[in-house]
Design an enzyme around this catalytic site. Structure first.
Site, short mmCIF file in Angstrom:
data_model
loop_
_atom_site.label_atom_id
_atom_site.label_comp_id
_atom_site.label_asym_id
_atom_site.label_seq_id
_atom_site.Cartn_x
_atom_site.Cartn_y
_atom_site.Cartn_z
N ARG A 30 -6.91 -7.80 -10.05
CA ARG A 30 -7.67 -9.02 -10.35
C ARG A 30 -9.09 -8.64 -10.71
O ARG A 30 -9.46 -7.47 -10.69
CB ARG A 30 -7.69 -9.93 -9.12
CG ARG A 30 -8.21 -9.21 -7.87
CD ARG A 30 -8.41 -10.11 -6.70
NE ARG A 30 -8.63 -9.41 -5.45
CZ ARG A 30 -9.76 -8.85 -5.06
NH1 ARG A 30 -10.82 -8.91 -5.86
NH2 ARG A 30 -9.87 -8.24 -3.90
N GLU A 73 -2.43 6.89 7.86
CA GLU A 73 -3.13 7.69 6.86
C GLU A 73 -4.27 8.44 7.54
O GLU A 73 -4.84 7.98 8.54
CB GLU A 73 -3.69 6.74 5.79
CG GLU A 73 -4.12 7.38 4.50
CD GLU A 73 -4.45 6.31 3.46
OE1 GLU A 73 -3.63 6.10 2.55
OE2 GLU A 73 -5.51 5.67 3.57
N LYS A 115 0.81 -1.21 0.00
CA LYS A 115 0.00 0.00 0.00
C LYS A 115 0.85 1.27 0.00
O LYS A 115 0.46 2.28 -0.60
CB LYS A 115 -0.96 0.00 1.20
CG LYS A 115 -2.14 -0.95 1.05
CD LYS A 115 -3.06 -0.84 2.23
CE LYS A 115 -4.38 -1.56 1.97
NZ LYS A 115 -4.21 -2.98 1.70
#
Length: 455
Positions: free
Chosen positions: A303, A200, A116
């Protein structure tokens, strides 16, 4: 086109991939665990191979057994579906080095987006908006506190290698941060083998909106609209719809452009999803409805998504077919310069879980009668007589409803939920019946806290 395809997955997604493969005249090969020997995806495949016992690590994540099955059956390509090995870059590389076709993005793109922090930094460099946060892992709890002070509380503490809503915690102050940091780090080390932690900014009221992208064989990246995914429990989706009721044409253009830039930044090929947080603006004194001020990149899923059917219905495409065409080096079935949505679609994830607390409730299926009717599609993994075991995800089926308008799709969804006859395992159909009458949901002006407010 590919002539033979091994589906390295189970349940509804394996069944759904097999359906498209057979329609295209492709020999469909299933792999299954001992526990899944009698499942519909196994009986519907042209050939099936048992790859191990119920434990996913010994079957559906057993790369050696899956590659051996591909070799023994003469498979030309492998489609990983979602979950299990779908975002395993090492497996993708091994598949290709074995001379097989990998139906998914390249291993380098999977690696780039799998972390991430790395993904955030790449997106920021590409001009994709990212939320205030750390550009490097917080090495220890004191570093996390320093970062949070600079970012401003509340903050989200996230496992850098996490996904699927796992490995996250919210901290409103330093004391909570010290607790959450240790919890998330320990969870990340145990689940992902990587204890890296990202700090974050946390937005208390936020919507979860994602964009479907497709990297074409000729190198172009196209966006097939957005999906609203804000109906969640424990950071995991229950309902998705397209288009998002919160996204204006102007905001949609910005969303899609940012998603295309994200894909181009990593040379993306095949199907993927760019997930974002949409921060709604406060209503003004006249209460002029939902809107937004800003959106931020959350992560890229390298995906096919569980919720891909709503995009298929709104855009009139078969995303599995498009995946296979990209993998084979063929052009898409649609004109990339003339993509336009039509109507509205909603997906309800029918899970074997308690409809109040959402705890798993596996069991034998005594009754299974799927609803039918105009605008109703059911992608299911089970039939009557099957057993939902505790070894795998609780998803039993996806109830996907479309209509000319959102109101029509909701009305059809109510009828479909009422008509779905399911007995045996616990299921969340009663929750959907409640949601489809909820004024906040009906207004379209909802956020990721809606399920908590219903409980």
């Amino acid at each position: 086109m590919i002539e033979s395809l091994l589906v390295a997955n189970r349940g509804e997604i394996a069944r759904r991939i097999i359906r498209t493969a057979k329609r295209l005249g492709i020999r469909a090969i299933a792999v299954h665990s001992e526990a899944d020997a009698d499942m519909p995806f196994v009986t519907e495949a042209d050939e099936a191979v048992c790859v191990g016992p119920a434990n996913p690590a010994q079957s559906y994540r057993n790369t050696e057994a899956i590659l051996a099955a591909a070799k023994s059956t003469g498979a030309q390509a492998i489609h990983p579906g979602y979950g299990f090995l779908s975002e395993n870059a090492d497996f993708a590389r091994t598949v290709e080095s074995s001379g097989l076709i990998w139906v998914g993005p390249g291993a380098d793109a999977i690696t780039a987006m799998g972390d991430k922090i790395n993904a955030r930094n790449l997106m920021a460099a590409a001009g994709v908006p990212v939320a205030p946060g750390t550009t490097d892992p917080a090495a220890d709890v004191d570093a996390a506190v320093t970062a949070a002070t600079a970012i401003g509380y509340p903050v989200m503490v996230k496992a850098a290698a996490g996904g699927g809503g796992m490995g996250m915690g919210v901290a409103a102050d330093e004391a909570a941060l010290r607790t959450e940091y240790d919890k998330v780090r320990a969870f990340a080390e145990r689940m992902f083998g990587d204890g890296s932690v990202l700090i974050e900014r946390y937005f208390p009221r936020v919507r979860h909106v994602e964009v479907q992208i497709l990297g074409l064989a000729d190198g172009r990246v196209v966006a097939l609209g957005e999906r609203e995914c804000s109906v969640q429990r424990r950071n995991q989706k229950l309902v998705e719809e397209s288009p998002s009721p919160a996204v204006s044409p102007e905001l949609r253009a910005r969303f899609l452009a940012a998603a295309v830039r994200a894909g181009e930044a990593v040379g993306y090929r095949n199907a993927g999803t760019v997930e974002c947080l949409l921060v709604p603006r406060q209503r003004d004194f006249e209460g002029d409805g939902p809107g937004s001020e800003e959106f931020f990149f959350l992560e890229m899923n390298t995906r096919l998504q569980v919720e891909h059917p709503v995009t298929e219905l709104v855009y009139g495409v078969d995303l599995v077919e498009e995946q296979l065409r990209v993998a084979a080096g063929l052009p898409p079935t649609f004109d990339p310069d003339a993509l336009a949505p039509r109507g509205h679609a909603i997906e309800l994830r029918v899970n074997a879980e308690d409809p109040k607390r959402f705890l798993p409730g596996p069991g034998a299926i005594r009754t299974w009668v799927e609803p039918t009717g105009e605008g109703v599609r059911v992608d299911s993994g089970y039939v009557a007589g099957n057993t939902v075991t505790p070894f795998y995800d609780s998803l039993m089926a996806k109830l996907i409803i479309s209509g000319a308008t959102r109101a029509e799709a909701i009305e059809r969804a109510r009828a479909a939920v009422a008509a779905f006859e399911l007995a045996g395992p616990k299921n969340n159909l009663p929750f959907f019946a409640e949601l489809l009458e909820n004024e906040e949901f009906l207004s379209g002006d909802y956020d990721t806290g809606i399920v908590g407010r219903m409980r």
